[in-house]
Write a protein that holds these residues in place. Structure first.
Motif, PDB file in Angstrom:
ATOM      1  N   HIS B   6       1.038  -1.145   0.062  1.00 19.44           N
ATOM      2  CA  HIS B   6      -0.284   0.479  -0.022  1.00 19.44           C
ATOM      3  C   HIS B   6       0.918   1.312  -0.236  1.00 19.44           C
ATOM      4  O   HIS B   6       1.915   0.895   1.036  1.00 19.44           O
ATOM      5  CB  HIS B   6      -0.785   0.727   1.366  1.00 19.44           C
ATOM      6  N   ASP B   8       0.981   5.614   0.198  1.00 22.03           N
ATOM      7  CA  ASP B   8       0.035   6.604   0.175  1.00 22.03           C
ATOM      8  C   ASP B   8       0.974   7.600  -0.539  1.00 22.03           C
ATOM      9  O   ASP B   8       1.567   8.881   0.180  1.00 22.03           O
ATOM     10  CB  ASP B   8       0.944   6.851   1.863  1.00 22.03           C
ATOM     11  N   TRP B   9       0.101   7.903  -1.340  1.00 22.95           N
ATOM     12  CA  TRP B   9      -0.126   8.986  -2.899  1.00 22.95           C
ATOM     13  C   TRP B   9      -0.193  10.268  -2.150  1.00 22.95           C
ATOM     14  O   TRP B   9       0.849  10.927  -2.993  1.00 22.95           O
ATOM     15  CB  TRP B   9      -0.175   8.574  -3.539  1.00 22.95           C
ATOM     16  N   PHE B  10      -0.572  10.377  -1.394  1.00 25.58           N
ATOM     17  CA  PHE B  10      -0.430  11.571  -0.756  1.00 25.58           C
ATOM     18  C   PHE B  10       0.531  13.022  -0.420  1.00 25.58           C
ATOM     19  O   PHE B  10       0.617  13.244  -0.333  1.00 25.58           O
ATOM     20  CB  PHE B  10      -1.865  12.224   0.235  1.00 25.58           C
ATOM     21  N   ALA B  11       1.091  11.313   0.936  1.00 24.38           N
ATOM     22  CA  ALA B  11       2.426  11.829   1.355  1.00 24.38           C
ATOM     23  C   ALA B  11       3.212  12.139   0.880  1.00 24.38           C
ATOM     24  O   ALA B  11       3.788  12.943   0.908  1.00 24.38           O
ATOM     25  CB  ALA B  11       2.847  10.997   2.119  1.00 24.38           C
ATOM     26  N   LEU B  59      -0.628  17.975   4.616  1.00 21.34           N
ATOM     27  CA  LEU B  59      -0.372  17.261   5.048  1.00 21.34           C
ATOM     28  C   LEU B  59      -0.278  17.493   6.555  1.00 21.34           C
ATOM     29  O   LEU B  59       0.189  16.762   7.063  1.00 21.34           O
ATOM     30  CB  LEU B  59       0.470  16.972   4.230  1.00 21.34           C
ATOM     31  N   SER B  63      -1.375  15.313   9.292  1.00 21.64           N
ATOM     32  CA  SER B  63      -0.778  14.332   9.788  1.00 21.64           C
ATOM     33  C   SER B  63      -0.632  14.700  11.206  1.00 21.64           C
ATOM     34  O   SER B  63       0.032  13.963  11.870  1.00 21.64           O
ATOM     35  CB  SER B  63       0.461  13.948   9.221  1.00 21.64           C
ATOM     36  N   HIS B  67       3.313   8.179  10.433  1.00 19.29           N
ATOM     37  CA  HIS B  67       3.065   7.063  10.281  1.00 19.29           C
ATOM     38  C   HIS B  67       4.226   6.761   9.211  1.00 19.29           C
ATOM     39  O   HIS B  67       4.597   8.118   8.750  1.00 19.29           O
ATOM     40  CB  HIS B  67       2.098   6.447   9.584  1.00 19.29           C
ATOM     41  N   VAL B  69       5.651   5.394   5.208  1.00 23.12           N
ATOM     42  CA  VAL B  69       5.230   5.258   4.333  1.00 23.12           C
ATOM     43  C   VAL B  69       6.077   4.086   3.376  1.00 23.12           C
ATOM     44  O   VAL B  69       7.168   4.886   3.826  1.00 23.12           O
ATOM     45  CB  VAL B  69       5.048   6.719   2.989  1.00 23.12           C
ATOM     46  N   ARG B  76       6.012   9.816   7.251  1.00 23.52           N
ATOM     47  CA  ARG B  76       4.427  11.516   6.969  1.00 23.52           C
ATOM     48  C   ARG B  76       3.880  12.157   8.741  1.00 23.52           C
ATOM     49  O   ARG B  76       3.722  10.925   9.064  1.00 23.52           O
ATOM     50  CB  ARG B  76       3.162  10.142   6.231  1.00 23.52           C
TER      51      ARG B  76
END
Lengths: 101, 488
Positions: B6, B8-11, B59, B63, B67, B69, B76
């Motif tokens: 998995h 986390d593309w946002f991070a 972010l 955040s 966690h 990434v 992140r």
């Protein structure tokens, strides 16, 4: 049964020392770049030795990534040396002294 | 079906935005006709930094629970994002300062591509959570910066600066790498939590590795005794690049030093606090005394940046939550003051066409009041006067050292500040109290047009420098949330 971890580490340390001496005392920028590569390779050998010793893959992947980085760094260095050479600057780091104060 | 991790593309969005615009700017060097090339490339670079800034802010807000990434190689948390906000802001201002730089413009697309890519590397660097990410991100932005120094191939100074930076920067990276290998050997882990969790049996190996890693980061933060490249590179590089290097590189190097030492090496704090204090004292002494002797403004600012590396290592050496807050607060006005002061130097350089010295700054304050007053504020901020963020930053840094029980370090810092007054105030005196009629100037082709982008950037830096004094509480809260993601 080949040589032990300590031997490989000694070679790695020796390579690193030779490389750093080369960076510090050689005057031709090409040799300086070469010495930088030797330093990085010494570090790589240490990484791989520890990876084998600890039986973990992290160090080997690290060493592979470092090889790519070392290649790209030396490409930029050689490009700079070519550009300096085109301006008819002698290839001698002691004479690169237009910046001082 | 291969199981995929998995992600986390946002991070990762801020770096990806910068990489995307870097690619677009590089393509524009080939595809866009020459008259529009600079506009297109710089607009995309500015867009990339704006988007990265927006993502970093979003972010930061979202955040609160840190966690990892991508298999935990990247962290992140609010520390990453606060540093990301500072880097993205610096990059945006550096783009504005670069726009009217006088150089041969056949590599303008590549310039903006590299500027954006360097920012992307820095954003990765600040979030690094293992030694491999740390090294790769370090080289990522360093190689971009080496090329940026030499972007104007006609200037011998730029080429020379780039080669020196590459050799000494490469040396520093190799030392860092060997140190990483030793730490890996001693602990069997390359991720920071793993290093912290490992038992401490091979003490000599680990401490040697730790020392080499700290030295390698010291090269990047240009702390003495690893500073020898700084004056030459700052002087030889194009001034907008110098501004970006002074602001962003120092920020990320210090933030990463803080994160690495606190998360991975908290068990060895009794060693590295003393080492950092020694490096800080060295930087304060060498930076301030060497700056006294300088006539070139860029070299003076370079030595001032060495001494500020010392000031900002003091709170890290204090090894406390207060110290982390002090560092993160101080970085905000510090980046604004460095960017702004180098931007003012760039403006004067474009007017005169020669390197800026104390002598040819004469009368500048009256000729360009906005730039003159801003420079005044930046110099007072560097010196730590009230009404600027520099005062609060130094106060917090000294408070952290005092709380740690290092009164002698506070005394060294205060003495260094007193010495620094001479050259900071000397520049103000040169700008406002020397008559420009005494000066033999040879302006290149008359007075240049007003550079709205540069003046806007300087004004923004002025607002941050002064505003960070009045908005202490909100900024300290930001720094507090960011430092709470570290295990103190």
């Amino acid at each position: 049964m080949g040589p032990g971890t300590a031997w490989y580490l000694s070679v790695a340390g020796f390579l690193f020392a030779v490389g750093s001496l080369g960076v510090l005392i050689r005057r031709n920028p090409l040799i300086v770049l070469l010495s930088l590569e030797i330093m990085l390779n010494g570090a790589n050998l240490a990484l791989i030795t520890f990876a084998r010793h600890l039986d973990s893959g992290d160090g080997q992947i690290f060493a592979l990534a470092v090889m790519a980085v070392a290649a790209s760094e030396v490409v930029v260095g050689l490009g700079l040396i070519v550009a300096l050479n085109r301006k008819r600057v002698p290839l001698d780091v002691d004479r690169l002294s237009s910046l001082r104060g | 079906m291969i199981p995929r991790p998995h992600i986390d593309w946002f991070a990762l969005a801020p770096m990806n935005a910068l990489l995307a615009v870097s690619a677009i700017a590089l393509l524009s060097a080939v595809l866009v006709p020459r008259p529009w090339r600079k506009g297109v490339a710089s607009a995309f670079c500015a867009l990339g930094y704006t988007v990265a800034l927006g993502f970093a802010v979003a972010l930061y807000v979202r955040s609160a629970h840190p966690h990892g990434v991508v298999a935990d190689v990247f962290r992140r948390d609010r520390l990453t994002e606060l540093a990301g906000i500072i880097v993205a802001g610096s990059g945006l201002l550096a783009t504005a300062i670069s726009y009217r730089e006088r150089w041969r413009e056949d590599h303008v697309g590549e310039y903006y591509a590299l500027l954006a890519a360097a920012g992307g590397g820095m954003l990765f660097f600040v979030g690094a959570n293992n030694l491999m990410t740390l090294f790769l991100a370090l080289e990522w932005f360093s190689i971009c910066l080496y090329v940026l120094c030499a972007i104007d191939r006609d200037r011998l100074g730029g080429l020379e600066a780039a080669l020196k930076y590459l050799v000494i920067g490469g040396f520093g990276s190799a030392v860092l790498l060997f140190g990483s290998a030793l730490v890996y050997g001693a602990t069997g882990a390359i991720d920071f939590p793993g290093i912290a969790a490992a038992g401490r049996q091979h003490d000599a190996l680990l401490l040697f590795g730790l020392a080499m890693i700290v030295a390698g980061l010291g090269f990047k933060a240009s702390a003495a005794p690893f500073h020898m490249w700084t004056p030459d590179v700052y002087e030889g590089a194009p001034t907008p690049v110098t501004a970006f290097m002074a602001a962003a590189t120092k920020t990320v190097a210090l933030v990463v030093t803080l994160r690495l030492l606190i998360t991975a090496f908290s068990a060895d704090a009794h060693v590295w606090t003393v080492a950092l204090a020694a490096i800080a004292v060295c930087s304060l002494v060498i930076g301030n005394f060497a700056a006294l002797a300088q006539r070139g403004v860029k070299r003076m600012l370079a030595y001032s940046s060495i001494s500020h590396a010392g000031f900002m290592l003091i709170p890290i050496a204090a090894d406390s939550a207060l110290g982390a807050r002090a560092l993160l607060y101080y970085l905000v006005p510090y980046t604004a003051m460095s960017l702004g002061s180098f931007a003012v130097v760039a403006a004067r350089e474009r007017e005169l066409g020669v390197p800026v010295t104390f002598e040819n700054m004469a009368g500048f304050g009256w000729e360009r009041p906005l730039l003159g007053i801003s420079m005044w504020a930046f110099m007072l901020g560097f010196a730590g006067f009230p009404l600027t963020g520099g005062f609060v930053g130094k106060f917090y840094a000294f408070a952290a050292a005092y709380r740690h029980g290092w009164t002698w370090l506070v005394i060294v810092g205060v003495l260094a500040t007193l010495v620094s007054l001479y050259y900071y105030l000397g520049l103000i005196r040169a700008m406002f109290m020397r008559r420009s009629e005494d000066l033999q100037l040879a302006p290149i082709g008359g007075s240049p047009p007003r550079d709205a982008l540069l003046q806007g950037a300087v004004f923004a830096c002025l607002i941050v420098t002064v505003g960070s004094f009045f908005a202490v509480q909100p900024l300290i809260d930001l720094a507090k949330h960011a430092s709470s993601s570290l295990p103190f």
